[in-house]
Design a protein around this motif. Structure first.
Motif: not given
Ligand code: RP5
Length: 196
Positions: A29, A32-33, A35, A61, A63, A85, A88-90, A163, A167
């Motif tokens: 995790s 990955e890009q 979140l 998640i 991060h 934004k 891709g940060l939520r 999230l 999801d």
């Protein structure tokens, strides 16, 4: 997303059986890009913000964790907020001590939700940071959590809940995490208690 992650069952065994923040699968995790962005005003804050990172790892998640000081690296703060934004940060979890303007300044520069974590870093034991973060003037909200590690952990859980609204697999992992915490208490016994 890693193909391996896509095939995984939605409720990891580690979440059902207990707390295991360093399971090997969680390393995936991290690459990955992200979140969720976990930012803090100083390396010294990581002692507190690590509680957020551990939750994010356990819930798989994606991060990132970075040092962004509002008063020492203001240009980095602006760049972080302005690109959040698009990257891709939520959700952003921001922890800081003292005057603690990091969460508020981030929130002023992005519409990505910011969750603020007050850090006890001065003689005022985090009350200064709490009041600074929670007293945002009307119009630019910062969700404010408790002082210290409990607040950092809850910020990550709050981010997970946000999230999880979109999801369902994460929702299942979060539900399993919560159920495991409940079970831990149900399993606790005092010396005087007879087993039920
Ligand atoms: C704040 O000052 C940081 O968020 C930290 O909590 C506090 C102390 O920073 P250091 O002196 O440890 O770098 O900006």
């Amino acid at each position: 997303m890693q193909p391996e992650l896509c095939r995984r069952p939605s409720i990891p065994r580690s979440l059902r059986s207990g707390w295991n923040p360093i399971a090997p699968r969680i390393i995936d995790s991290m690459i990955e890009q992200p979140l969720v962005g976990v930012v803090m005003g100083s390396k010294s804050d990581y002692e507190v913000l690590v509680a957020a990172v551990e939750i994010l790892r356990a819930l798989q998640i994606p991060h990132e964790a970075k040092i962004v000081s509002a008063h020492r690296t203001p240009d980095r703060l602006y760049e972080y907020a302005e690109t959040a934004k698009a990257r891709g940060l939520r959700v952003i979890v921001a922890g800081a001590g003292g005057a603690a303007h990091l969460p508020g300044m981030l929130a002023a520069k992005t519409l990505v939700p910011v969750l603020g974590v007050p850090v006890a870093a001065t003689q005022l034991n985090g009350l200064d940071s709490l009041l600074s973060i929670v007293q945002m003037p009307k119009g630019v909200p910062v969700g404010t959590l408790a002082i210290g590690k409990p607040g950092a952990a809850n910020a990550a859980l709050f981010a997970a809940e946000i999230l999880a609204t979109t999801d369902s697999a994460l929702y299942e992992r979060l539900a399993a995490w919560r159920a495991a915490r409940t079970q831990e208490v149900l399993d606790q016994k005092l010396g005087e208690e007879s087993p039920t």
